[in-house]
Design a protein around this motif. Structure first.
Motif, PDB file in Angstrom:
ATOM      1  N   GLN B  55       8.611   1.400   8.459  1.00  0.00           N
ATOM      2  CA  GLN B  55       9.042   0.331   9.372  1.00  0.00           C
ATOM      3  C   GLN B  55       7.891  -0.611   9.700  1.00  0.00           C
ATOM      4  O   GLN B  55       8.055  -1.830   9.743  1.00  0.00           O
ATOM      5  CB  GLN B  55       9.604   0.937  10.659  1.00  0.00           C
ATOM      6  N   ILE B  56       6.720  -0.004   9.960  1.00  0.00           N
ATOM      7  CA  ILE B  56       5.558  -0.828  10.315  1.00  0.00           C
ATOM      8  C   ILE B  56       5.171  -1.729   9.135  1.00  0.00           C
ATOM      9  O   ILE B  56       4.984  -2.935   9.285  1.00  0.00           O
ATOM     10  CB  ILE B  56       4.373   0.071  10.739  1.00  0.00           C
ATOM     11  N   VAL B  57       5.072  -1.126   7.962  1.00  0.00           N
ATOM     12  CA  VAL B  57       4.710  -1.905   6.769  1.00  0.00           C
ATOM     13  C   VAL B  57       5.780  -2.965   6.488  1.00  0.00           C
ATOM     14  O   VAL B  57       5.469  -4.134   6.225  1.00  0.00           O
ATOM     15  CB  VAL B  57       4.529  -0.978   5.546  1.00  0.00           C
ATOM     16  N   GLY B  58       7.048  -2.559   6.583  1.00  0.00           N
ATOM     17  CA  GLY B  58       8.144  -3.492   6.321  1.00  0.00           C
ATOM     18  C   GLY B  58       8.147  -4.656   7.287  1.00  0.00           C
ATOM     19  O   GLY B  58       8.376  -5.811   6.887  1.00  0.00           O
ATOM     20  N   MET B  59       7.879  -4.360   8.558  1.00  0.00           N
ATOM     21  CA  MET B  59       7.874  -5.409   9.574  1.00  0.00           C
ATOM     22  C   MET B  59       6.799  -6.458   9.256  1.00  0.00           C
ATOM     23  O   MET B  59       7.059  -7.668   9.275  1.00  0.00           O
ATOM     24  CB  MET B  59       7.606  -4.779  10.940  1.00  0.00           C
ATOM     25  N   PHE B  60       5.600  -5.980   8.934  1.00  0.00           N
ATOM     26  CA  PHE B  60       4.512  -6.935   8.677  1.00  0.00           C
ATOM     27  C   PHE B  60       4.662  -7.629   7.321  1.00  0.00           C
ATOM     28  O   PHE B  60       4.319  -8.796   7.185  1.00  0.00           O
ATOM     29  CB  PHE B  60       3.151  -6.238   8.797  1.00  0.00           C
ATOM     30  N   ARG B  61       5.195  -6.911   6.321  1.00  0.00           N
ATOM     31  CA  ARG B  61       5.365  -7.555   5.017  1.00  0.00           C
ATOM     32  C   ARG B  61       6.509  -8.580   5.053  1.00  0.00           C
ATOM     33  O   ARG B  61       6.488  -9.563   4.318  1.00  0.00           O
ATOM     34  CB  ARG B  61       5.602  -6.511   3.920  1.00  0.00           C
ATOM     35  N   HIS B  62       7.501  -8.350   5.907  1.00  0.00           N
ATOM     36  CA  HIS B  62       8.550  -9.361   6.097  1.00  0.00           C
ATOM     37  C   HIS B  62       7.945 -10.617   6.732  1.00  0.00           C
ATOM     38  O   HIS B  62       8.253 -11.749   6.331  1.00  0.00           O
ATOM     39  CB  HIS B  62       9.666  -8.814   6.991  1.00  0.00           C
ATOM     40  N   ALA B  63       7.086 -10.398   7.722  1.00  0.00           N
ATOM     41  CA  ALA B  63       6.479 -11.543   8.411  1.00  0.00           C
ATOM     42  C   ALA B  63       5.451 -12.247   7.528  1.00  0.00           C
ATOM     43  O   ALA B  63       5.330 -13.469   7.552  1.00  0.00           O
ATOM     44  CB  ALA B  63       5.810 -11.067   9.702  1.00  0.00           C
ATOM     45  N   MET B  64       4.691 -11.430   6.766  1.00  0.00           N
ATOM     46  CA  MET B  64       3.593 -11.987   5.955  1.00  0.00           C
ATOM     47  C   MET B  64       3.710 -11.405   4.543  1.00  0.00           C
ATOM     48  O   MET B  64       3.037 -10.437   4.210  1.00  0.00           O
ATOM     49  CB  MET B  64       2.247 -11.619   6.587  1.00  0.00           C
ATOM     50  N   PRO B  65       4.552 -11.988   3.702  1.00  0.00           N
ATOM     51  CA  PRO B  65       4.800 -11.402   2.370  1.00  0.00           C
ATOM     52  C   PRO B  65       3.551 -11.299   1.494  1.00  0.00           C
ATOM     53  O   PRO B  65       3.518 -10.481   0.578  1.00  0.00           O
ATOM     54  CB  PRO B  65       5.827 -12.362   1.749  1.00  0.00           C
ATOM     55  N   ASP B  66       2.545 -12.136   1.766  1.00  0.00           N
ATOM     56  CA  ASP B  66       1.323 -12.083   0.948  1.00  0.00           C
ATOM     57  C   ASP B  66       0.239 -11.210   1.587  1.00  0.00           C
ATOM     58  O   ASP B  66      -0.936 -11.294   1.220  1.00  0.00           O
ATOM     59  CB  ASP B  66       0.775 -13.498   0.715  1.00  0.00           C
ATOM     60  N   ILE B  67       0.627 -10.359   2.518  1.00  0.00           N
ATOM     61  CA  ILE B  67      -0.358  -9.558   3.262  1.00  0.00           C
ATOM     62  C   ILE B  67      -1.157  -8.666   2.314  1.00  0.00           C
ATOM     63  O   ILE B  67      -0.621  -8.125   1.332  1.00  0.00           O
ATOM     64  CB  ILE B  67       0.358  -8.721   4.363  1.00  0.00           C
ATOM     65  N   GLN B  68      -2.459  -8.578   2.595  1.00  0.00           N
ATOM     66  CA  GLN B  68      -3.354  -7.736   1.792  1.00  0.00           C
ATOM     67  C   GLN B  68      -4.279  -6.981   2.729  1.00  0.00           C
ATOM     68  O   GLN B  68      -4.729  -7.522   3.751  1.00  0.00           O
ATOM     69  CB  GLN B  68      -4.210  -8.596   0.850  1.00  0.00           C
ATOM     70  N   ILE B  69      -4.571  -5.742   2.358  1.00  0.00           N
ATOM     71  CA  ILE B  69      -5.486  -4.940   3.165  1.00  0.00           C
ATOM     72  C   ILE B  69      -6.871  -4.959   2.541  1.00  0.00           C
ATOM     73  O   ILE B  69      -7.008  -4.959   1.313  1.00  0.00           O
ATOM     74  CB  ILE B  69      -4.973  -3.486   3.318  1.00  0.00           C
ATOM     75  N   THR B  70      -7.871  -5.004   3.398  1.00  0.00           N
ATOM     76  CA  THR B  70      -9.260  -4.842   2.965  1.00  0.00           C
ATOM     77  C   THR B  70      -9.843  -3.673   3.750  1.00  0.00           C
ATOM     78  O   THR B  70      -9.783  -3.663   4.982  1.00  0.00           O
ATOM     79  CB  THR B  70     -10.089  -6.118   3.257  1.00  0.00           C
ATOM     80  N   ILE B  71     -10.370  -2.699   3.042  1.00  0.00           N
ATOM     81  CA  ILE B  71     -10.996  -1.556   3.710  1.00  0.00           C
ATOM     82  C   ILE B  71     -12.444  -1.927   4.002  1.00  0.00           C
ATOM     83  O   ILE B  71     -13.224  -2.224   3.083  1.00  0.00           O
ATOM     84  CB  ILE B  71     -10.938  -0.280   2.835  1.00  0.00           C
ATOM     85  N   LEU B  72     -12.800  -1.908   5.279  1.00  0.00           N
ATOM     86  CA  LEU B  72     -14.128  -2.364   5.694  1.00  0.00           C
ATOM     87  C   LEU B  72     -15.113  -1.211   5.837  1.00  0.00           C
ATOM     88  O   LEU B  72     -16.316  -1.387   5.641  1.00  0.00           O
ATOM     89  CB  LEU B  72     -14.012  -3.115   7.029  1.00  0.00           C
TER      90      LEU B  72
END
Lengths: 145, 146
Positions: B55-72
């Motif tokens: 749900q969390i991933v789906g919610m953010f990917r719906h809002a921001m389809p080009d979302i990318q994670i960077t591990i810092l």
């Protein structure tokens, strides 16, 4: 005590006594003068600024405590992580929000970097600031917008 | 047999990169009794299984389809893995029910994972700078002096 045990002990002592402002031995031996203390909204340069921050927090939040579980502290040779709940009663102005007299309980995480001698050289803080601001009536709840 | 800490970290990197960057939650990397303790997007209690994270991933990917994670940052020892990360994407779908802003948004957080003896993700805790996200959207004013 090996290096990992030493790092874990340093992290525990940081939360249990340095943040309370009563561990001068810790200050002189376990934390660097040029420590970088990095929050999502600010970067503090040096030990004096860090001490001032915790002094301000203690003035704002009565009975301030960072509650950690020692077994959950994770360490490597030059880094470590700890998870905590910050508790206290807001008796002063925080982030522009006047004293609410509310008891707060806010989760967060701190990531530590150590230098070659085992002193803390950097701490990065991740705090659920939205939760804190909500608990002191500083922001409307998310789904009220 | 339990994985090494390095292997545990690799499992977590695969799981989170795939989930955030493609939207696919690799359920075979989750323990059957996995628990999600991440209180994000209005959640306030721990939930079993993969649905909470989906749900969390789906919610953010719906809002921001080009979302990318960077591990810092990556810290791992014994059965625990900690990642400090940032997520960046363009708000074309509306974050958390708000109208789409069209803005490029970046927010940060930490995730802690406990791996079980079978090398699966057993528990997950996340701490996310949601206030920073709301401030970028202009929904909440920036802190004094910012």
């Amino acid at each position: 005590m090996n290096r990992l045990e030493q790092n874990k002990k340093t992290i525990v002592r940081f939360f249990e006594s340095f943040t309370m402002g009563n561990d001068f031995d810790f200050e002189s031996n376990l934390i660097r003068e040029d420590i970088q203390f990095i929050l999502s909204f600010a970067r503090l340069d040096g030990l004096t600024m860090v001490k001032n921050l915790f002094q301000t927090e203690r003035n704002v939040f009565e009975d301030l405590k960072y509650n950690i579980v020692e077994s959950d502290v994770i360490v490597e040779e030059f880094s470590g992580a700890a998870f905590w709940n910050m508790t206290g009663k807001q008796v002063g102005t925080f982030n522009g929000v006047p004293a609410s007299l509310n008891q707060v309980n806010v989760p967060g995480a701190s990531l530590f970097s150590f230098d070659e001698t085992g002193k803390i050289k950097e701490i990065r803080i991740q705090i659920d600031l939205l939760s804190l601001m909500t608990q002191i009536n500083g922001v409307k709840k998310l789904y009220d917008f | 047999m339990a994985l090494t800490p390095v292997e545990n970290n690799e499992v977590c990197l695969t799981f989170f990169h795939t989930a955030w960057n493609t939207g696919v939650v690799l359920e075979d990397l989750l323990a059957s009794d996995a628990i999600d303790h991440s209180f994000v997007g209005g959640k306030s209690k721990s939930e079993p299984g993969s649905e909470s994270f989906k749900q969390i991933v789906g919610m953010f990917r719906h809002a921001m389809p080009d979302i990318q994670i960077t591990i810092l940052d990556e810290i791992f020892a014994e059965d625990k893995v900690v990642h400090r990360w940032s997520l960046t994407g363009t708000d074309t779908g509306g974050v958390m029910g708000m109208p789409a802003s069209g803005k490029s948004l970046t927010f940060t957080g930490t995730t802690t994972v406990r791996m079980n003896d079978a090398g699966k993700i057993a528990e997950r805790w996340a701490n996310v700078d949601e206030l920073g996200l709301l401030q970028q959207l202009g929904v909440v004013p920036p802190p004094p002096g910012a």
